[in-house]
Design a protein around this motif. Structure first.
Motif, PDB file in Angstrom:
ATOM      1  N   LYS A 144       0.832  -1.201   0.000  1.00 22.55           N
ATOM      2  CA  LYS A 144       0.000   0.000   0.000  1.00 22.55           C
ATOM      3  C   LYS A 144       0.870   1.257   0.000  1.00 22.55           C
ATOM      4  CE  LYS A 144      -3.928   1.995   2.445  1.00 22.55           C
ATOM      5  NZ  LYS A 144      -4.816   1.850   3.588  1.00 22.55           N
ATOM      6  N   GLU A 145       1.899   1.252   0.830  1.00 20.74           N
ATOM      7  CA  GLU A 145       2.809   2.386   0.911  1.00 20.74           C
ATOM      8  C   GLU A 145       3.530   2.596  -0.420  1.00 20.74           C
ATOM      9  OE1 GLU A 145       7.049   3.391   3.044  1.00 20.74           O
ATOM     10  OE2 GLU A 145       5.636   2.124   4.128  1.00 20.74           O
ATOM     11  N   LEU A 146       4.046   1.531  -0.995  1.00 15.52           N
ATOM     12  CA  LEU A 146       4.764   1.601  -2.257  1.00 15.52           C
ATOM     13  C   LEU A 146       3.856   2.089  -3.381  1.00 15.52           C
ATOM     14  CD1 LEU A 146       7.350   1.064  -3.869  1.00 15.52           C
ATOM     15  CD2 LEU A 146       6.561  -1.288  -4.165  1.00 15.52           C
ATOM     16  N   SER A 147       2.640   1.593  -3.427  1.00 20.69           N
ATOM     17  CA  SER A 147       1.688   2.004  -4.466  1.00 20.69           C
ATOM     18  C   SER A 147       1.433   3.505  -4.417  1.00 20.69           C
ATOM     19  CB  SER A 147       0.369   1.260  -4.313  1.00 20.69           C
ATOM     20  OG  SER A 147       0.559  -0.113  -4.502  1.00 20.69           O
ATOM     21  N   GLY A 148       1.399   4.053  -3.217  1.00 20.07           N
ATOM     22  CA  GLY A 148       1.142   5.481  -3.066  1.00 20.07           C
ATOM     23  C   GLY A 148       2.344   6.346  -3.400  1.00 20.07           C
ATOM     24  N   THR A 149       3.545   5.923  -3.029  1.00 16.08           N
ATOM     25  CA  THR A 149       4.727   6.766  -3.220  1.00 16.08           C
ATOM     26  C   THR A 149       5.362   6.617  -4.591  1.00 16.08           C
ATOM     27  OG1 THR A 149       6.147   5.097  -2.212  1.00 16.08           O
ATOM     28  CG2 THR A 149       5.304   6.823  -0.768  1.00 16.08           C
ATOM     29  N   ILE A 150       5.264   5.459  -5.202  1.00 15.75           N
ATOM     30  CA  ILE A 150       5.974   5.232  -6.468  1.00 15.75           C
ATOM     31  C   ILE A 150       5.381   6.049  -7.609  1.00 15.75           C
ATOM     32  CG2 ILE A 150       4.710   3.261  -7.409  1.00 15.75           C
ATOM     33  CD1 ILE A 150       7.631   2.051  -7.820  1.00 15.75           C
ATOM     34  N   LYS A 151       4.140   6.463  -7.476  1.00 16.68           N
ATOM     35  CA  LYS A 151       3.495   7.261  -8.521  1.00 16.68           C
ATOM     36  C   LYS A 151       4.183   8.608  -8.717  1.00 16.68           C
ATOM     37  CE  LYS A 151      -0.960   5.080  -7.910  1.00 16.68           C
ATOM     38  NZ  LYS A 151      -2.320   5.217  -7.429  1.00 16.68           N
ATOM     39  N   ALA A 152       4.916   9.083  -7.716  1.00 16.73           N
ATOM     40  CA  ALA A 152       5.590  10.371  -7.798  1.00 16.73           C
ATOM     41  C   ALA A 152       6.881  10.284  -8.614  1.00 16.73           C
ATOM     42  CB  ALA A 152       5.896  10.879  -6.391  1.00 16.73           C
ATOM     43  N   PHE A 153       7.336   9.105  -8.980  1.00 15.13           N
ATOM     44  CA  PHE A 153       8.590   8.933  -9.706  1.00 15.13           C
ATOM     45  C   PHE A 153       8.322   8.648 -11.181  1.00 15.13           C
ATOM     46  CE2 PHE A 153       9.528   8.043  -5.313  1.00 15.13           C
ATOM     47  CZ  PHE A 153      10.718   8.741  -5.115  1.00 15.13           C
ATOM     48  N   PRO A 154       9.281   9.059 -12.057  1.00 17.13           N
ATOM     49  CA  PRO A 154       9.095   8.805 -13.485  1.00 17.13           C
ATOM     50  C   PRO A 154       9.220   7.323 -13.805  1.00 17.13           C
ATOM     51  CG  PRO A 154      11.247   9.802 -13.086  1.00 17.13           C
ATOM     52  CD  PRO A 154      10.507   9.798 -11.774  1.00 17.13           C
ATOM     53  N   SER A 155       8.491   6.894 -14.828  1.00 17.58           N
ATOM     54  CA  SER A 155       8.565   5.504 -15.260  1.00 17.58           C
ATOM     55  C   SER A 155       8.663   5.469 -16.768  1.00 17.58           C
ATOM     56  CB  SER A 155       7.332   4.731 -14.789  1.00 17.58           C
ATOM     57  OG  SER A 155       6.170   5.288 -15.369  1.00 17.58           O
ATOM     58  N   GLU A 156       9.051   4.328 -17.309  1.00 18.28           N
ATOM     59  CA  GLU A 156       9.175   4.172 -18.755  1.00 18.28           C
ATOM     60  C   GLU A 156       8.151   3.167 -19.223  1.00 18.28           C
ATOM     61  OE1 GLU A 156      13.130   3.310 -20.111  1.00 18.28           O
ATOM     62  OE2 GLU A 156      14.004   4.520 -18.499  1.00 18.28           O
ATOM     63  N   LYS A 157       7.528   3.474 -20.327  1.00 14.96           N
ATOM     64  CA  LYS A 157       6.551   2.565 -20.920  1.00 14.96           C
ATOM     65  C   LYS A 157       7.311   1.555 -21.771  1.00 14.96           C
ATOM     66  CE  LYS A 157       2.102   2.182 -22.654  1.00 14.96           C
ATOM     67  NZ  LYS A 157       1.012   1.960 -21.799  1.00 14.96           N
ATOM     68  N   ILE A 158       7.029   0.297 -21.605  1.00  9.09           N
ATOM     69  CA  ILE A 158       7.685  -0.764 -22.350  1.00  9.09           C
ATOM     70  C   ILE A 158       6.681  -1.308 -23.352  1.00  9.09           C
ATOM     71  CG2 ILE A 158       8.771  -3.019 -22.207  1.00  9.09           C
ATOM     72  CD1 ILE A 158       9.592  -2.288 -19.351  1.00  9.09           C
ATOM     73  N   THR A 159       7.091  -1.313 -24.609  1.00  7.82           N
ATOM     74  CA  THR A 159       6.206  -1.839 -25.649  1.00  7.82           C
ATOM     75  C   THR A 159       6.425  -3.338 -25.759  1.00  7.82           C
ATOM     76  OG1 THR A 159       7.839  -1.390 -27.356  1.00  7.82           O
ATOM     77  CG2 THR A 159       6.202   0.315 -26.947  1.00  7.82           C
ATOM     78  N   PRO A 160       5.379  -4.109 -25.985  1.00  8.85           N
ATOM     79  CA  PRO A 160       5.503  -5.569 -26.041  1.00  8.85           C
ATOM     80  C   PRO A 160       6.407  -6.054 -27.170  1.00  8.85           C
ATOM     81  CG  PRO A 160       3.194  -4.889 -26.044  1.00  8.85           C
ATOM     82  CD  PRO A 160       4.013  -3.659 -26.107  1.00  8.85           C
ATOM     83  N   ALA A 161       6.521  -5.302 -28.297  1.00  3.60           N
ATOM     84  CA  ALA A 161       7.328  -5.735 -29.431  1.00  3.60           C
ATOM     85  C   ALA A 161       8.815  -5.550 -29.178  1.00  3.60           C
ATOM     86  CB  ALA A 161       6.913  -4.976 -30.690  1.00  3.60           C
ATOM     87  N   ALA A 162       9.181  -4.668 -28.269  1.00  4.42           N
ATOM     88  CA  ALA A 162      10.603  -4.415 -28.013  1.00  4.42           C
ATOM     89  C   ALA A 162      11.206  -5.568 -27.232  1.00  4.42           C
ATOM     90  CB  ALA A 162      10.762  -3.112 -27.244  1.00  4.42           C
ATOM     91  N   SER A 163      12.402  -5.958 -27.611  1.00  7.68           N
ATOM     92  CA  SER A 163      13.114  -7.001 -26.877  1.00  7.68           C
ATOM     93  C   SER A 163      14.561  -6.591 -26.739  1.00  7.68           C
ATOM     94  CB  SER A 163      13.003  -8.353 -27.593  1.00  7.68           C
ATOM     95  OG  SER A 163      13.732  -8.301 -28.800  1.00  7.68           O
ATOM     96  N   VAL A 164      15.308  -7.301 -25.961  1.00  9.15           N
ATOM     97  CA  VAL A 164      16.703  -6.975 -25.732  1.00  9.15           C
ATOM     98  C   VAL A 164      17.495  -7.094 -27.037  1.00  9.15           C
ATOM     99  CG1 VAL A 164      18.784  -7.617 -24.471  1.00  9.15           C
ATOM    100  CG2 VAL A 164      16.573  -7.710 -23.339  1.00  9.15           C
ATOM    101  N   ALA A 165      17.202  -8.095 -27.866  1.00  9.61           N
ATOM    102  CA  ALA A 165      17.932  -8.294 -29.119  1.00  9.61           C
ATOM    103  C   ALA A 165      17.669  -7.168 -30.105  1.00  9.61           C
ATOM    104  CB  ALA A 165      17.556  -9.623 -29.747  1.00  9.61           C
ATOM    105  N   GLU A 166      16.479  -6.590 -30.056  1.00  7.39           N
ATOM    106  CA  GLU A 166      16.131  -5.524 -30.983  1.00  7.39           C
ATOM    107  C   GLU A 166      16.520  -4.153 -30.471  1.00  7.39           C
ATOM    108  OE1 GLU A 166      11.969  -6.014 -31.358  1.00  7.39           O
ATOM    109  OE2 GLU A 166      12.114  -7.713 -32.708  1.00  7.39           O
ATOM    110  N   ASP A 167      17.108  -4.086 -29.294  1.00  6.02           N
ATOM    111  CA  ASP A 167      17.458  -2.801 -28.701  1.00  6.02           C
ATOM    112  C   ASP A 167      18.472  -2.090 -29.589  1.00  6.02           C
ATOM    113  OD1 ASP A 167      17.775  -0.658 -27.062  1.00  6.02           O
ATOM    114  OD2 ASP A 167      18.592  -1.783 -25.356  1.00  6.02           O
TER     115      ASP A 167
END
Length: 183
Positions: A144-167
């Motif tokens: 509960k604590e983490l869910s509330g505080t983590i929203k204040a930090f930036p995050s990156e959207k990961i697309t399903p088609a992207a993979s490590v090999a295609e990076d």
């Protein structure tokens, strides 16, 4: 109310009642989910004594209070989890001076060897080892604590088609290794 006292169904209605009432052995056994032999043994060995009226000679009736029956149910529950009767005795001794209100505010937890008293997610006490504090992590509280505080930090959207090999990003160390291997 019957001739001999309150009806059996009224047991849980008297929680917190001013007047002390007592319950005979058959009712105590039935409500606690134990046999007469268990109750008798526990009374004779002073594990759980009737506090309203003890047995005084042949033909006398023991009377158990609401709290006594609550302790009987606790003992039965601990036995069912595999705790030894010797360790249950120690736990009951530690709980001996607690009233119904105190008992209603705790949760007893066992790992099959010892008994822990939990008053809150942060407070866990090992009853059998002198009330020593035990480290505990309340995962639901952390979640509960983490869910509330983590929203204040930036995050990156990961697309399903992207993979490590295609990076397509190339790090400097990988580029140097490729150059050395080509020479």
């Amino acid at each position: 109310m019957g001739v001999d006292g309150p009806e059996q169904g009224a047991l849980f209605d008297i929680y917190g009642a001013e007047d002390e009432v007592g319950y005979r052995v058959p009712i105590a056994c039935q409500v606690a989910g134990i046999t007469y032999r268990q109750l008798d043994y526990w009374a004779r060995t002073n594990l759980v004594n009737p506090t309203v009226r003890g047995a005084h000679g042949s033909g006398s009736q023991r009377l158990y209070s609401f709290r006594d029956i609550l302790v009987l149910k606790i003992v039965k529950g601990l036995l069912d989890t595999g705790i030894s009767l010797q360790n249950i005795r120690k736990a009951v001794e530690k709980l001996e001076n607690l009233g119904i209100d105190d008992l209603s505010g705790i949760t007893l937890v066992s790992d099959g060897t010892t008994v822990y008293e939990c008053r809150s997610p942060e407070e866990v006490i090992d009853l059998l080892n002198g009330g020593q504090g035990v480290f505990g992590i309340a995962v639901p509280g952390l979640l509960k604590e983490l869910s509330g505080t983590i929203k204040a930090f930036p995050s990156e959207k990961i697309t399903p088609a992207a993979s490590v090999a295609e990076d397509t990003t190339v790090d400097e160390l990988a580029a140097r290794r490729r150059l050395r291997g080509a020479s």
